[in-house]
Design a protein around this motif. Structure first.
Motif, PDB file in Angstrom:
ATOM      1  N   GLY A  86      42.094  36.272  42.906  1.00 32.64           N
ATOM      2  CA  GLY A  86      40.732  36.642  42.501  1.00 32.64           C
ATOM      3  C   GLY A  86      39.646  35.807  43.127  1.00 32.64           C
ATOM      4  N   CYS A  87      39.898  35.265  44.320  1.00 32.93           N
ATOM      5  CA  CYS A  87      38.901  34.358  44.917  1.00 32.93           C
ATOM      6  C   CYS A  87      37.663  35.106  45.418  1.00 32.93           C
ATOM      7  N   GLY A  88      37.772  36.394  45.697  1.00 30.07           N
ATOM      8  CA  GLY A  88      36.610  37.193  46.109  1.00 30.07           C
ATOM      9  C   GLY A  88      36.303  37.164  47.590  1.00 30.07           C
ATOM     10  N   CYS A 119      37.847  38.514  50.098  1.00 29.72           N
ATOM     11  CA  CYS A 119      38.008  39.833  50.734  1.00 29.72           C
ATOM     12  C   CYS A 119      36.790  40.718  50.439  1.00 29.72           C
ATOM     13  N   ALA A 120      36.312  40.695  49.184  1.00 27.29           N
ATOM     14  CA  ALA A 120      35.175  41.547  48.818  1.00 27.29           C
ATOM     15  C   ALA A 120      33.924  41.132  49.580  1.00 27.29           C
ATOM     16  N   ASN A 121      33.793  39.814  49.814  1.00 30.95           N
ATOM     17  CA  ASN A 121      32.613  39.335  50.537  1.00 30.95           C
ATOM     18  C   ASN A 121      32.633  39.741  51.993  1.00 30.95           C
ATOM     19  N   ILE A 122      33.823  39.806  52.565  1.00 36.10           N
ATOM     20  CA  ILE A 122      33.889  40.057  54.009  1.00 36.10           C
ATOM     21  C   ILE A 122      34.002  41.543  54.346  1.00 36.10           C
ATOM     22  N   CYS A 123      34.386  42.374  53.388  1.00 38.09           N
ATOM     23  CA  CYS A 123      34.608  43.796  53.692  1.00 38.09           C
ATOM     24  C   CYS A 123      33.276  44.472  54.067  1.00 38.09           C
ATOM     25  N   PRO A 124      33.141  44.970  55.300  1.00 39.70           N
ATOM     26  CA  PRO A 124      31.854  45.552  55.700  1.00 39.70           C
ATOM     27  C   PRO A 124      31.602  46.923  55.084  1.00 39.70           C
ATOM     28  N   TYR A 125      32.623  47.524  54.459  1.00 44.82           N
ATOM     29  CA  TYR A 125      32.475  48.894  53.938  1.00 44.82           C
ATOM     30  C   TYR A 125      32.453  48.948  52.419  1.00 44.82           C
ATOM     31  N   ARG A 126      32.357  47.778  51.768  1.00 46.68           N
ATOM     32  CA  ARG A 126      32.306  47.718  50.290  1.00 46.68           C
ATOM     33  C   ARG A 126      33.467  48.487  49.670  1.00 46.68           C
ATOM     34  N   ALA A 127      34.644  48.332  50.268  1.00 39.90           N
ATOM     35  CA  ALA A 127      35.795  49.090  49.772  1.00 39.90           C
ATOM     36  C   ALA A 127      36.546  48.334  48.678  1.00 39.90           C
ATOM     37  N   CYS A 183      42.570  36.540  53.489  1.00 39.85           N
ATOM     38  CA  CYS A 183      43.217  36.330  52.178  1.00 39.85           C
ATOM     39  C   CYS A 183      44.102  35.082  52.204  1.00 39.85           C
ATOM     40  N   PRO A 184      43.861  34.107  51.315  1.00 34.36           N
ATOM     41  CA  PRO A 184      44.645  32.867  51.354  1.00 34.36           C
ATOM     42  C   PRO A 184      46.032  33.004  50.735  1.00 34.36           C
ATOM     43  N   SER A 185      46.302  34.118  50.021  1.00 31.84           N
ATOM     44  CA  SER A 185      47.597  34.201  49.339  1.00 31.84           C
ATOM     45  C   SER A 185      48.443  35.382  49.812  1.00 31.84           C
ATOM     46  N   PHE A 235      36.643  44.651  41.797  1.00 30.26           N
ATOM     47  CA  PHE A 235      37.498  43.790  40.978  1.00 30.26           C
ATOM     48  C   PHE A 235      37.822  44.428  39.637  1.00 30.26           C
ATOM     49  N   HIS A 236      39.073  44.347  39.267  1.00 32.01           N
ATOM     50  CA  HIS A 236      39.519  44.791  37.951  1.00 32.01           C
ATOM     51  C   HIS A 236      40.021  43.566  37.196  1.00 32.01           C
ATOM     52  N   ARG A 237      40.197  43.732  35.880  1.00 35.45           N
ATOM     53  CA  ARG A 237      40.713  42.602  35.103  1.00 35.45           C
ATOM     54  C   ARG A 237      42.127  42.904  34.622  1.00 35.45           C
ATOM     55  N   ASN A 238      43.009  41.877  34.689  1.00 33.54           N
ATOM     56  CA  ASN A 238      44.365  42.078  34.167  1.00 33.54           C
ATOM     57  C   ASN A 238      44.388  41.801  32.665  1.00 33.54           C
ATOM     58  N   SER A 239      45.569  41.902  32.051  1.00 33.01           N
ATOM     59  CA  SER A 239      45.667  41.792  30.585  1.00 33.01           C
ATOM     60  C   SER A 239      45.243  40.418  30.088  1.00 33.01           C
ATOM     61  N   LEU A 240      45.281  39.399  30.977  1.00 34.35           N
ATOM     62  CA  LEU A 240      44.859  38.050  30.560  1.00 34.35           C
ATOM     63  C   LEU A 240      43.374  37.816  30.800  1.00 34.35           C
ATOM     64  N   GLY A 241      42.692  38.823  31.345  1.00 32.58           N
ATOM     65  CA  GLY A 241      41.250  38.687  31.567  1.00 32.58           C
ATOM     66  C   GLY A 241      40.882  38.155  32.938  1.00 32.58           C
ATOM     67  N   TYR A 242      41.883  37.922  33.810  1.00 30.79           N
ATOM     68  CA  TYR A 242      41.586  37.415  35.156  1.00 30.79           C
ATOM     69  C   TYR A 242      41.295  38.574  36.106  1.00 30.79           C
TER      70      TYR A 242
END
Ligand code: SF4
Ligand code: SF4
Length: 295
Positions: A229-231, A233-241, A271-273, A244-251
């Motif tokens: 959930g570091c974000g 990928c969302a920052n770098i994606c030029p097409y806003r594709a 992506c670091p992971s 973020f969703h939340r899992n059952s633990l709220g992350y």
């Protein structure tokens, strides 16, 4: 999936010196490709709801021209005033519903699924859905684009590609970094307001799907179990594709919208992971190919 067949090395190089051999090889290559294509599996169809209405925000000549053009094409149009100037009149265009006294305040979403928050005449607020949004020039400067409910307003970018300048992926005049969000009167384009408005209408009509969209085979998917959930990928994606969703633990974890992803690979590289990868040509697939080639 797709099957490709490279004719250049096998066939074209022989065309002048050995035309009969070139023809035999050509037939053989095509026959084998067709045989292999018969074994391919079809790509899945991503489930995605599309709204087929276009929202036009603003009353400039270009914006009104966009609304009129779309209406004449038989498409449903909602017309709103911008943040600074409520809509003054209901225009007499077919298929265009003008909300007199309305003033659009903010919007979020992407192509097929925009939500527009509108202050209505009478002092109440309403949220409208639209598949595409066309912004008049004043609305472009004043309306807030909210990428996610928990995040502050975001400035969307727009630009023409320029020779020798890297990093500008939006080459259609009027297109922006948000798919489906279109400018009625893009700055720096030397055309009449009427032509710009008509062009914006055509762009909006062209983003509406004509049937179920299939996965393109080069889109990326994200392993929710690996995503931290570091974000990035969302920052770098030029097409806003990426959203973020939340899992059952709220992350939060990242999710790629297959209809918007262009397969550029930016998210995979950052992506670091190793959570972002292609579901059809992932690391396992590439390792298998290398093993087979080396065997
Ligand atoms: S960059 Fe990787 S880890 Fe970070 S949010 Fe995106 S997918 Fe998840
Ligand atoms: S591959 Fe490119 S377009 Fe697709 S989600 Fe990643 S960064 Fe966005």
């Amino acid at each position: 999936m797709a099957e490709t067949c490279n004719l250049r090395g096998e066939v074209l190089s022989l065309l002048h010196s050995h035309p009969d051999l070139a023809l035999d090889r050509f037939k053989g290559l095509i026959e084998r490709s067709i045989k292999r294509a018969g074994l391919l599996k079809s790509f899945p169809t991503p489930a995605r709801q599309y709204n087929f209405t276009t929202a036009v925000i603003g009353q400039s000549e270009a914006a009104m021209r966009s609304a009129q053009t779309l209406g004449l094409l038989g498409m449903e149009v909602f017309l709103f005033g911008g943040p600074a100037k409520p809509l003054a009149d209901q225009p007499d265009y077919p298929n265009v519903h003008g909300f007199v006294g309305s003033s659009a305040k903010s919007l979020k979403g992407t192509v097929g699924d925009f939500r527009i928050v509108v202050d209505m005449e009478g002092g109440f607020q309403q949220v409208f859905q639209a598949g595409a949004v066309i912004l008049g020039e004043r609305a472009r400067r004043t309306i807030a684009y909210m990428p996610h409910p928990d995040m502050p307003p975001h400035e969307f970018s727009y630009s023409m590609q320029t020779r020798d300048v890297k990093g500008i992926p939006f080459f259609v005049p009027g297109a922006t970094s948000i798919p489906g969000l279109i400018l009625a009167s893009p700055p720096g384009v030397n055309l009449s307001e009427r032509i710009k408005g008509t062009t914006a209408a055509i762009l909006a009509a062209s983003v509406m799907p004509r049937g179920p969209r299939q996965n393109k085979g080069y889109t990326v998917s994200i392993d929710a179990g690996l995503c931290r959930g570091c974000g990035r990928c969302a920052n770098i994606c030029p097409y806003r594709a990426i959203s973020f969703h939340r899992n059952s633990l709220g992350y939060g974890y990242a999710v790629v919208d297959e209809a918007l992803c262009k397969g550029c690979g930016n998210c995979i590289s950052i992506c670091p992971s190793n959570a972002a990868d292609s579901p059809f040509r992932d690391q396992f697939f590439l390792e298998q190919i290398i093993e087979e080639v080396l065997a």
